[in-house]
Design a protein around this motif. Sequence first.
Motif, mmCIF file in Angstrom:
data_model
loop_
_atom_site.group_PDB
_atom_site.id
_atom_site.type_symbol
_atom_site.label_atom_id
_atom_site.label_comp_id
_atom_site.label_asym_id
_atom_site.label_seq_id
_atom_site.Cartn_x
_atom_site.Cartn_y
_atom_site.Cartn_z
ATOM 1 N N ALA A 55 0.849 -1.192 0.000
ATOM 2 C CA ALA A 55 0.000 0.000 0.000
ATOM 3 C C ALA A 55 0.886 1.244 0.000
ATOM 4 O O ALA A 55 2.012 1.221 0.512
ATOM 5 C CB ALA A 55 -0.932 0.025 1.202
ATOM 6 N N ARG A 56 0.371 2.321 -0.589
ATOM 7 C CA ARG A 56 1.052 3.611 -0.543
ATOM 8 C C ARG A 56 0.317 4.511 0.436
ATOM 9 O O ARG A 56 -0.905 4.445 0.551
ATOM 10 C CB ARG A 56 1.076 4.257 -1.928
ATOM 11 C CG ARG A 56 1.747 5.628 -1.940
ATOM 12 C CD ARG A 56 1.658 6.315 -3.289
ATOM 13 N NE ARG A 56 2.530 5.679 -4.257
ATOM 14 C CZ ARG A 56 2.127 5.105 -5.380
ATOM 15 N NH1 ARG A 56 0.826 5.060 -5.655
ATOM 16 N NH2 ARG A 56 2.985 4.571 -6.214
ATOM 17 N N PHE A 57 1.052 5.361 1.147
ATOM 18 C CA PHE A 57 0.427 6.336 2.028
ATOM 19 C C PHE A 57 1.109 7.679 1.847
ATOM 20 O O PHE A 57 2.225 7.769 1.331
ATOM 21 C CB PHE A 57 0.495 5.883 3.492
ATOM 22 C CG PHE A 57 1.877 5.971 4.093
ATOM 23 C CD1 PHE A 57 2.275 7.084 4.824
ATOM 24 C CD2 PHE A 57 2.789 4.937 3.914
ATOM 25 C CE1 PHE A 57 3.557 7.165 5.355
ATOM 26 C CE2 PHE A 57 4.062 5.007 4.457
ATOM 27 C CZ PHE A 57 4.440 6.128 5.174
ATOM 28 N N ASP A 58 0.439 8.715 2.292
ATOM 29 C CA ASP A 58 0.941 10.077 2.208
ATOM 30 C C ASP A 58 1.114 10.602 3.622
ATOM 31 O O ASP A 58 0.167 10.549 4.424
ATOM 32 C CB ASP A 58 -0.067 10.936 1.423
ATOM 33 C CG ASP A 58 0.435 12.346 1.168
ATOM 34 O OD1 ASP A 58 1.315 12.814 1.912
ATOM 35 O OD2 ASP A 58 -0.070 12.988 0.231
ATOM 36 N N SER A 59 2.299 11.108 3.944
ATOM 37 C CA SER A 59 2.549 11.582 5.305
ATOM 38 C C SER A 59 1.640 12.748 5.690
ATOM 39 O O SER A 59 1.474 13.034 6.886
ATOM 40 C CB SER A 59 4.015 12.003 5.455
ATOM 41 O OG SER A 59 4.339 13.035 4.543
ATOM 42 N N SER A 60 1.037 13.401 4.697
ATOM 43 C CA SER A 60 0.108 14.496 5.008
ATOM 44 C C SER A 60 -1.278 13.972 5.402
ATOM 45 O O SER A 60 -2.143 14.749 5.796
ATOM 46 C CB SER A 60 -0.028 15.442 3.811
ATOM 47 O OG SER A 60 -0.640 14.788 2.712
ATOM 48 N N ALA A 61 -1.476 12.655 5.271
ATOM 49 C CA ALA A 61 -2.752 12.034 5.642
ATOM 50 C C ALA A 61 -2.468 10.863 6.583
ATOM 51 O O ALA A 61 -2.539 9.694 6.177
ATOM 52 C CB ALA A 61 -3.501 11.567 4.402
ATOM 53 N N PRO A 62 -2.120 11.162 7.828
ATOM 54 C CA PRO A 62 -1.703 10.100 8.758
ATOM 55 C C PRO A 62 -2.764 9.055 9.039
ATOM 56 O O PRO A 62 -2.440 7.930 9.408
ATOM 57 C CB PRO A 62 -1.338 10.872 10.039
ATOM 58 C CG PRO A 62 -2.054 12.178 9.911
ATOM 59 C CD PRO A 62 -2.079 12.494 8.453
ATOM 60 N N GLN A 63 -4.047 9.403 8.850
ATOM 61 C CA GLN A 63 -5.101 8.449 9.168
ATOM 62 C C GLN A 63 -4.995 7.195 8.307
ATOM 63 O O GLN A 63 -5.290 6.089 8.776
ATOM 64 C CB GLN A 63 -6.477 9.097 8.979
ATOM 65 C CG GLN A 63 -7.646 8.206 9.367
ATOM 66 C CD GLN A 63 -7.575 7.731 10.812
ATOM 67 O OE1 GLN A 63 -7.089 8.462 11.689
ATOM 68 N NE2 GLN A 63 -8.039 6.523 11.072
ATOM 69 N N HIS A 64 -4.538 7.338 7.084
ATOM 70 C CA HIS A 64 -4.424 6.173 6.209
ATOM 71 C C HIS A 64 -3.363 5.214 6.722
ATOM 72 O O HIS A 64 -3.587 3.992 6.765
ATOM 73 C CB HIS A 64 -4.098 6.608 4.785
ATOM 74 C CG HIS A 64 -4.065 5.483 3.796
ATOM 75 N ND1 HIS A 64 -5.088 4.570 3.662
ATOM 76 C CD2 HIS A 64 -3.122 5.101 2.900
ATOM 77 C CE1 HIS A 64 -4.793 3.689 2.728
ATOM 78 N NE2 HIS A 64 -3.606 3.981 2.256
ATOM 79 N N LEU A 65 -2.210 5.738 7.139
ATOM 80 C CA LEU A 65 -1.178 4.871 7.708
ATOM 81 C C LEU A 65 -1.682 4.225 8.995
ATOM 82 O O LEU A 65 -1.413 3.045 9.247
ATOM 83 C CB LEU A 65 0.105 5.657 7.979
ATOM 84 C CG LEU A 65 1.254 4.856 8.593
ATOM 85 C CD1 LEU A 65 1.662 3.679 7.705
ATOM 86 C CD2 LEU A 65 2.471 5.748 8.851
ATOM 87 N N ALA A 66 -2.413 4.991 9.802
ATOM 88 C CA ALA A 66 -2.969 4.429 11.036
ATOM 89 C C ALA A 66 -3.868 3.236 10.732
ATOM 90 O O ALA A 66 -3.806 2.192 11.405
ATOM 91 C CB ALA A 66 -3.750 5.498 11.795
ATOM 92 N N GLU A 67 -4.706 3.357 9.702
ATOM 93 C CA GLU A 67 -5.603 2.266 9.332
ATOM 94 C C GLU A 67 -4.832 1.068 8.799
ATOM 95 O O GLU A 67 -5.205 -0.092 9.064
ATOM 96 C CB GLU A 67 -6.609 2.760 8.297
ATOM 97 C CG GLU A 67 -7.617 3.760 8.855
ATOM 98 C CD GLU A 67 -8.516 4.334 7.785
ATOM 99 O OE1 GLU A 67 -8.232 4.100 6.590
ATOM 100 O OE2 GLU A 67 -9.499 5.018 8.135
ATOM 101 N N LEU A 68 -3.758 1.313 8.055
ATOM 102 C CA LEU A 68 -2.931 0.212 7.555
ATOM 103 C C LEU A 68 -2.292 -0.553 8.705
ATOM 104 O O LEU A 68 -2.290 -1.795 8.726
ATOM 105 C CB LEU A 68 -1.853 0.755 6.620
ATOM 106 C CG LEU A 68 -2.322 1.286 5.263
ATOM 107 C CD1 LEU A 68 -1.188 2.025 4.556
ATOM 108 C CD2 LEU A 68 -2.846 0.161 4.380
ATOM 109 N N LEU A 69 -1.752 0.177 9.676
ATOM 110 C CA LEU A 69 -1.104 -0.481 10.813
ATOM 111 C C LEU A 69 -2.116 -1.270 11.644
ATOM 112 O O LEU A 69 -1.829 -2.385 12.097
ATOM 113 C CB LEU A 69 -0.393 0.561 11.683
ATOM 114 C CG LEU A 69 0.790 1.295 11.031
ATOM 115 C CD1 LEU A 69 1.369 2.321 11.997
ATOM 116 C CD2 LEU A 69 1.868 0.317 10.597
ATOM 117 N N LYS A 70 -3.283 -0.711 11.841
ATOM 118 C CA LYS A 70 -4.329 -1.427 12.579
ATOM 119 C C LYS A 70 -4.721 -2.711 11.853
ATOM 120 O O LYS A 70 -4.923 -3.763 12.481
ATOM 121 C CB LYS A 70 -5.555 -0.537 12.756
ATOM 122 C CG LYS A 70 -5.384 0.615 13.725
ATOM 123 C CD LYS A 70 -6.654 1.450 13.797
ATOM 124 C CE LYS A 70 -6.505 2.620 14.740
ATOM 125 N NZ LYS A 70 -7.739 3.452 14.800
#
Length: 217
Positions: A171-186
Amino acid sequence: MAAFLTKSRILARPNESADGRLLFAMDATMSRQPTWDMAVTLQAGMFTAIPKDAALQVQLLYFRGLGECRASKWVIDAEALARLMGKIACQGGNTQIGKVFSHARSEHQKRRINAMVYVGDAIEENVDALAAQAGELGLLGLPLFLFQEGHDSRVEAAFREFARLTKGAYARFDSSAPQHLAELLKAVAAFASGGQKNLRLQSSAAARGLLAQIEKK
């Protein structure tokens, strides 16, 4: 033959604990400091994402500087992991993904790791050599979840291949949208604690995307 049988028994022995185990690996070279700081705040979500009747052990693995690649002890709560991450400052250096894969293999052979997360934005090593290592992890049953920051097409192609070889996901994420990375980690934490069954309990788009990739393999 005796050596082969001994090694086979070690690889096949059941996990001594019912806890899920997640290896959380991050690129800690200088350009990664903003993402590292973000991950410190987001990692707690990994522990809240798992079912109440499950447990999760997490080991932090990072590389930085001139050849430094270190792993923490295994921890079972967000506060302990945050303390470990809070002590680390990013330093300039090249990527050391090969060392990450080697460590993952060694730890997995000692005791099963249910999933490995890798967060990064670059590859400065031989991709074919890394793919061979990823293939070995796949044969051992260790799925890799590779999360890319940025849009480097070479990195994306490599990360996708590592995921394919290990029956994991990209998956790709953008550091300006931390919620997406949070959801990936969860999502990966849920998977590590109970496989696809627990991943299906996550309602986020990120979780659905990872599940779709896994089910295709």
